[in-house]
Motif scaffolding. Structure first.
Motif, PDB file in Angstrom:
ATOM      1  N   UNK A   1       0.848  -1.189   0.000  1.00  0.00           N
ATOM      2  CA  UNK A   1       0.000   0.000   0.000  1.00  0.00           C
ATOM      3  C   UNK A   1       0.883   1.239   0.000  1.00  0.00           C
ATOM      4  N   UNK A   2       0.447   2.243  -0.770  1.00  0.00           N
ATOM      5  CA  UNK A   2       1.204   3.493  -0.919  1.00  0.00           C
ATOM      6  C   UNK A   2       0.218   4.647  -0.939  1.00  0.00           C
ATOM      7  N   UNK A   3       0.513   5.706  -0.195  1.00  0.00           N
ATOM      8  CA  UNK A   3      -0.336   6.887  -0.209  1.00  0.00           C
ATOM      9  C   UNK A   3      -0.207   7.626  -1.540  1.00  0.00           C
ATOM     10  N   UNK A   4      -1.301   8.217  -1.982  1.00  0.00           N
ATOM     11  CA  UNK A   4      -1.301   8.954  -3.252  1.00  0.00           C
ATOM     12  C   UNK A   4      -0.312  10.102  -3.230  1.00  0.00           C
ATOM     13  N   UNK A   5      -0.174  10.780  -2.096  1.00  0.00           N
ATOM     14  CA  UNK A   5       0.706  11.942  -2.002  1.00  0.00           C
ATOM     15  C   UNK A   5       2.176  11.564  -1.902  1.00  0.00           C
TER      16      UNK A   5
ATOM     17  N   UNK B   1      -6.096  22.590  -4.218  1.00  0.00           N
ATOM     18  CA  UNK B   1      -4.899  23.135  -4.845  1.00  0.00           C
ATOM     19  C   UNK B   1      -4.021  22.032  -5.432  1.00  0.00           C
ATOM     20  N   UNK B   2      -4.620  20.903  -5.741  1.00  0.00           N
ATOM     21  CA  UNK B   2      -3.862  19.771  -6.263  1.00  0.00           C
ATOM     22  C   UNK B   2      -4.609  19.142  -7.433  1.00  0.00           C
ATOM     23  N   UNK B   3      -3.915  18.249  -8.131  1.00  0.00           N
ATOM     24  CA  UNK B   3      -4.524  17.399  -9.148  1.00  0.00           C
ATOM     25  C   UNK B   3      -4.646  15.999  -8.575  1.00  0.00           C
TER      26      UNK B   3
ATOM     27  N   UNK C   1      -1.715  12.146  -5.975  1.00  0.00           N
ATOM     28  CA  UNK C   1      -2.162  13.497  -5.623  1.00  0.00           C
ATOM     29  C   UNK C   1      -0.975  14.425  -5.823  1.00  0.00           C
ATOM     30  N   UNK C   2      -1.106  15.330  -6.790  1.00  0.00           N
ATOM     31  CA  UNK C   2       0.016  16.149  -7.224  1.00  0.00           C
ATOM     32  C   UNK C   2      -0.289  17.620  -7.015  1.00  0.00           C
ATOM     33  N   UNK C   3       0.580  18.326  -6.295  1.00  0.00           N
ATOM     34  CA  UNK C   3       0.414  19.767  -6.127  1.00  0.00           C
ATOM     35  C   UNK C   3       0.464  20.443  -7.494  1.00  0.00           C
TER      36      UNK C   3
ATOM     37  N   UNK D   1       3.586  21.965  -9.110  1.00  0.00           N
ATOM     38  CA  UNK D   1       4.625  21.100  -9.657  1.00  0.00           C
ATOM     39  C   UNK D   1       4.440  20.851 -11.147  1.00  0.00           C
ATOM     40  N   UNK D   2       3.321  21.290 -11.688  1.00  0.00           N
ATOM     41  CA  UNK D   2       3.081  21.103 -13.121  1.00  0.00           C
ATOM     42  C   UNK D   2       3.634  22.268 -13.934  1.00  0.00           C
ATOM     43  N   UNK D   3       4.392  23.157 -13.276  1.00  0.00           N
ATOM     44  CA  UNK D   3       5.091  24.285 -13.917  1.00  0.00           C
ATOM     45  C   UNK D   3       4.192  25.084 -14.849  1.00  0.00           C
ATOM     46  N   UNK D   4       2.978  25.361 -14.388  1.00  0.00           N
ATOM     47  CA  UNK D   4       2.097  26.264 -15.109  1.00  0.00           C
ATOM     48  C   UNK D   4       1.331  25.666 -16.268  1.00  0.00           C
ATOM     49  N   UNK D   5       1.539  24.387 -16.586  1.00  0.00           N
ATOM     50  CA  UNK D   5       0.787  23.806 -17.698  1.00  0.00           C
ATOM     51  C   UNK D   5      -0.160  22.731 -17.182  1.00  0.00           C
ATOM     52  N   UNK D   6      -1.311  22.650 -17.841  1.00  0.00           N
ATOM     53  CA  UNK D   6      -2.301  21.662 -17.443  1.00  0.00           C
ATOM     54  C   UNK D   6      -1.875  20.285 -17.955  1.00  0.00           C
TER      55      UNK D   6
END
Length: 344
Positions: free
Chosen positions: A256-260, A288-290, A303-305, A308-313
Motif C-alpha cells: 500500500x502506498x499513499x497517493x501523495x 490546490x492539487x490534481x 495526488x500532485x500539487x 509542480x506542473x510548472x504552469x501547464x495543465x
C-alpha cells in the motif's frame, strides 16, 4: 481505561481497546460504532466493562449523540443545568459554559447558536454529570468545513482541560489524526490500535490502510530480503521497501502506498529505483492539487500539487514517470488480523 464490550444485536461486536486522553475509534458507516457507544452508556443490552450491570442513569458517563439532542425550548444554561441538582444549578451551569467559552451565550436558545456552539453546550451538559468517561458520536458530522479544524481544536483542548478520558467514534480519518490514541474497527473487532502517527505510517492490513486513506493497494510477491530492506515484485515492477524481519522471498504480500507519496521525476531516471513510467488516463482538480490516475502495468492514484506542473495543465495520454521512496512503500503480510501498533 480499558474497554471490553460484547454485543449480539443489532450487530455482532466484540471490542477490546484502550481509552487514553482523547481517543478516536475509526470505522466505516454501519460498522457498529454508535451502537458501541450506546452499549457503554447502558442504552442497549450488552456484556462488558467498565460499568457493566449498572442502569444507564447510574453510569458515570457523559454522552454526546449525533445532533447533540439539546432541548430546543430551554436556553443554553438551562440545557447545561438539566442534569444538575441543588439550589445553585444556574451558577454551576454558568461556570461550565464559561469554561467552554460560551458564558455570553447562556441566555440563547439552541436555534440561535451555530453548530460549533451547540456542540460546546452539549459538551458542558455532558460534563455537568462529572463523568468518568465522555462519549462522542461523530463529533464532526454537524460541522462545516470552513470552521471544522478550529472547532475541533477547541473541543479537544477543552476535554484535555477537564481531564476526562474521551472516546469519539467517527468515519472521518481527519479526526483520527488529531487524537492522542486511536483504534480501527473492522468486522466487529479492533483491527489495529495505537498512536495515530504510528498507525497512519504503518497500517497492519489493507482494510486498515483503506480506512486511513491509502488509495493504492497492490498484490505482490517478495523477491529479495537483505539487511537494508526488501524487493517486492508488483505487476512486474520491482519495488524497494524498508526491512521487515518476518517476511521471506516467495511470500505473497499486499503493498500500500499513499497517493501523495508518489512524486514526478524525469524520464532519464526511468531506470532508477522505484520509478515507473505510466500513461495519464484521468485527472481532476482537487483543491490546490490534481488527483491523477496513471495506467500501465498497474493503476496508480496520485495526488500532485498543481505548482509542480510548472504552469501547464496535464494532458490525458501523456506519459509520466513517477517515483516513490522506499520508506513510503508499506508491505503487509496479510489482509485482516489484529495488532497493537509498534511503539505503544
Amino acid at each position: 481505561m480499558h474497554i471490553h464490550y460484547q454485543i449480539d444485536q443489532p450487530v455482532h461486536l466484540d471490542v477490546q481497546m484502550e481509552v487514553r486522553a482523547f481517543t478516536v475509534l475509526l470505522g466505516l458507516s454501519g460498522e457498529g460504532k454508535s451502537i458501541l457507544l450506546k452499549a457503554i452508556a447502558g442504552l442497549i443490552p450488552a456484556r462488558g466493562s467498565p460499568f457493566g450491570g449498572l442502569a444507564a442513569e447510574q453510569r458515570p458517563i457523559g454522552y454526546l449523540p449525533q445532533g447533540y439532542a439539546l432541548f430546543p425550548h430551554l436556553r443554553a444554561w438551562e440545557n447545561v443545568a438539566y442534569p444538575l441538582r441543588g439550589s445553585d444549578r444556574r451558577r454551576q451551569a454558568m461556570d461550565l459554559l464559561a469554561r467552554v467559552g460560551l458564558g455570553e451565550m447562556a441566555e440563547r436558545y439552541p436555534d440561535a447558536l451555530s453548530g460549533g456552539q451547540r456542540q460546546r453546550v452539549a459538551l458542558a451538559r455532558a460534563l455537568a454529570r462529572r463523568p468518568e468517561l465522555l462519549l462522542l458520536d461523530e463529533p464532526t458530522s454537524a460541522l462545516d468545513m470552513a470552521t471544522r479544524d478550529e472547532i475541533l481544536d477547541a473541543l479537544i483542548s477543552e476535554v484535555h482541560d477537564f481531564g476526562v478520558p474521551v472516546l469519539a467514534v467517527t468515519h472521518d480519518p481527519h479526526l483520527a489524526m488529531l487524537a492522542d490514541h486511536m483504534a480501527v474497527l473492522l468486522n466487529g473487532r479492533i483491527a489495529q490500535e495505537g498512536r495515530p502517527q504510528t498507525m497512519f505510517a504503518r497500517p497492519v492490513s489493507a482494510g486498515v490502510a483503506r480506512l486511513l486513506g491509502f488509495r493504492n493497494c497492490f498484490a505482490g510477491t517478495v523477491e529479495q530480503v537483505d539487511s537494508l530492506g526488501m524487493t517486492v515484485i508488483v505487476a512486474g515492477w520491482p519495488l524497494r521497501a524498508g526491512p521487515r524481519e518476518d517476511l521471506r522471498p516467495g511470500m505473497a504480500v499486499t503493498v500500500v502506498i499513499r497517493s501523495e507519496d508518489f512524486v514526478l521525476c524525469d524520464a532519464v531516471d526511468a531506470s532508477a529505483e522505484n520509478v515507473l513510467c505510466l500513461k495519464l488516463t484521468r485527472l481532476r482538480e482537487e483543491g490546490l492539487a490534481w488527483r491523477v490516475r496513471l495506467e500501465g502495468g498497474l493503476s496508480v492514484d496520485m495526488l500532485l500539487a498543481r505548482r509542480l506542473c510548472t504552469g501547464r495543465r496535464p494532458t490525458i495520454g501523456e506519459t509520466w514517470c513517477v517515483h516513490v521512496a522506499a520508506e513510503h512503500v508499506q508491505v503487509l503480510m496479510e489482509e485482516g488480523g489484529s495488532s497493537r501498533a509498534a511503539g505503544d
